[in-house]
Design a protein around this motif. Structure first.
Motif, PDB file in Angstrom:
ATOM      1  N   LYS A 236     -20.042  17.695   3.214  1.00  9.97           N
ATOM      2  CA  LYS A 236     -21.385  17.354   3.680  1.00  9.97           C
ATOM      3  C   LYS A 236     -22.078  16.307   2.818  1.00  9.97           C
ATOM      4  O   LYS A 236     -23.020  15.670   3.258  1.00  9.97           O
ATOM      5  N   GLY A 237     -21.656  16.166   1.568  1.00  7.59           N
ATOM      6  CA  GLY A 237     -22.329  15.214   0.695  1.00  7.59           C
ATOM      7  C   GLY A 237     -21.683  15.161  -0.674  1.00  7.59           C
ATOM      8  O   GLY A 237     -20.623  15.751  -0.903  1.00  7.59           O
ATOM      9  N   THR A 238     -22.329  14.446  -1.563  1.00  2.00           N
ATOM     10  CA  THR A 238     -21.828  14.301  -2.924  1.00  2.00           C
ATOM     11  C   THR A 238     -22.820  14.905  -3.904  1.00  2.00           C
ATOM     12  O   THR A 238     -23.996  15.085  -3.594  1.00  2.00           O
ATOM     13  N   VAL A 239     -22.335  15.202  -5.091  1.00  2.00           N
ATOM     14  CA  VAL A 239     -23.167  15.725  -6.167  1.00  2.00           C
ATOM     15  C   VAL A 239     -22.964  14.829  -7.381  1.00  2.00           C
ATOM     16  O   VAL A 239     -21.822  14.543  -7.756  1.00  2.00           O
ATOM     17  N   VAL A 240     -24.052  14.370  -7.960  1.00  2.00           N
ATOM     18  CA  VAL A 240     -23.999  13.563  -9.179  1.00  2.00           C
ATOM     19  C   VAL A 240     -24.694  14.352 -10.282  1.00  2.00           C
ATOM     20  O   VAL A 240     -25.827  14.789 -10.109  1.00  2.00           O
ATOM     21  N   ALA A 241     -24.003  14.531 -11.398  1.00  2.00           N
ATOM     22  CA  ALA A 241     -24.565  15.217 -12.556  1.00  2.00           C
ATOM     23  C   ALA A 241     -24.295  14.339 -13.775  1.00  2.00           C
ATOM     24  O   ALA A 241     -23.150  14.238 -14.228  1.00  2.00           O
TER      25      ALA A 241
ATOM     26  N   LYS B  66     -14.820  13.558  -9.097  1.00  2.00           N
ATOM     27  CA  LYS B  66     -15.797  13.501  -8.013  1.00  2.00           C
ATOM     28  C   LYS B  66     -16.154  14.921  -7.589  1.00  2.00           C
ATOM     29  O   LYS B  66     -15.271  15.761  -7.394  1.00  2.00           O
ATOM     30  N   MET B  67     -17.456  15.169  -7.426  1.00  2.00           N
ATOM     31  CA  MET B  67     -17.941  16.469  -6.962  1.00  2.00           C
ATOM     32  C   MET B  67     -18.510  16.302  -5.557  1.00  2.00           C
ATOM     33  O   MET B  67     -19.300  15.390  -5.303  1.00  2.00           O
ATOM     34  N   LEU B  68     -18.096  17.170  -4.645  1.00  2.00           N
ATOM     35  CA  LEU B  68     -18.553  17.106  -3.261  1.00  2.00           C
ATOM     36  C   LEU B  68     -19.228  18.408  -2.858  1.00  2.00           C
ATOM     37  O   LEU B  68     -18.879  19.488  -3.348  1.00  2.00           O
TER      38      LEU B  68
ATOM     39  N   LEU C 235     -21.391  24.830  -1.102  1.00  2.00           N
ATOM     40  CA  LEU C 235     -20.450  25.022  -2.200  1.00  2.00           C
ATOM     41  C   LEU C 235     -20.167  23.664  -2.829  1.00  2.00           C
ATOM     42  O   LEU C 235     -19.961  22.686  -2.118  1.00  2.00           O
ATOM     43  N   VAL C 236     -20.158  23.602  -4.156  1.00  2.00           N
ATOM     44  CA  VAL C 236     -19.788  22.374  -4.856  1.00  2.00           C
ATOM     45  C   VAL C 236     -18.341  22.527  -5.311  1.00  2.00           C
ATOM     46  O   VAL C 236     -17.968  23.545  -5.891  1.00  2.00           O
TER      47      VAL C 236
ATOM     48  N   ILE D  87     -11.026  20.969  -3.993  1.00  2.00           N
ATOM     49  CA  ILE D  87     -10.502  20.500  -2.715  1.00  2.00           C
ATOM     50  C   ILE D  87      -9.062  20.079  -2.950  1.00  2.00           C
ATOM     51  O   ILE D  87      -8.783  19.227  -3.789  1.00  2.00           O
ATOM     52  N   ILE D  88      -8.131  20.689  -2.201  1.00  2.00           N
ATOM     53  CA  ILE D  88      -6.709  20.431  -2.428  1.00  2.00           C
ATOM     54  C   ILE D  88      -6.015  19.792  -1.226  1.00  2.00           C
ATOM     55  O   ILE D  88      -4.833  19.492  -1.297  1.00  2.00           O
TER      56      ILE D  88
END
Length: 100
Positions: free
Chosen positions: A7-12, A23-25, A42-43, A79-80
């Motif tokens: 659904k989107g990305t996460v930036v930390a 990359k975190m999604l 879920l991240v 994610i695999i």
């Protein structure tokens, strides 16, 4: 393994150094037809270069650390795989294969 939709990305910018370069999604769990189930997002770290809108396979818990070079990384979801097609009970429930 579970099915989820990206659904989107996460930036930390501040995070454990072992997460640098990964990359975190943001994911929403889905059913065998690719329909989102709702609930809390879920991240997950991405090991297959998935993108927004992709239907993916995600593993959680100790299985997430079984991915290549992740044994000491603080990760609970990974994610695999990117799903191309799902057949369930003899019926094609999801198909993202392109036809030439």
């Amino acid at each position: 393994m579970e099915i989820a939709r990206v659904k989107g990305t996460v930036v930390a910018t501040r995070k454990d150094s072992k997460l640098n370069g990964h990359k975190m999604l943001l994911l929403s769990l889905a059913d065998v037809s690719g329909v989102e189930k709702g609930g809390a997002p879920l991240v997950a770290l991405d090991s297959v270069d998935a993108g927004i809108g992709d239907l993916v396979l995600v593993v959680r818990g100790s299985s997430a650390r079984q991915a290549k070079n992740m044994s000491t990384t603080p990760v609970d979801a990974m994610i695999i795989g990117i799903i191309d097609q799902i057949e369930y009970s003899g019926q094609s429930t999801y198909n993202n294969c392109t036809k030439d």
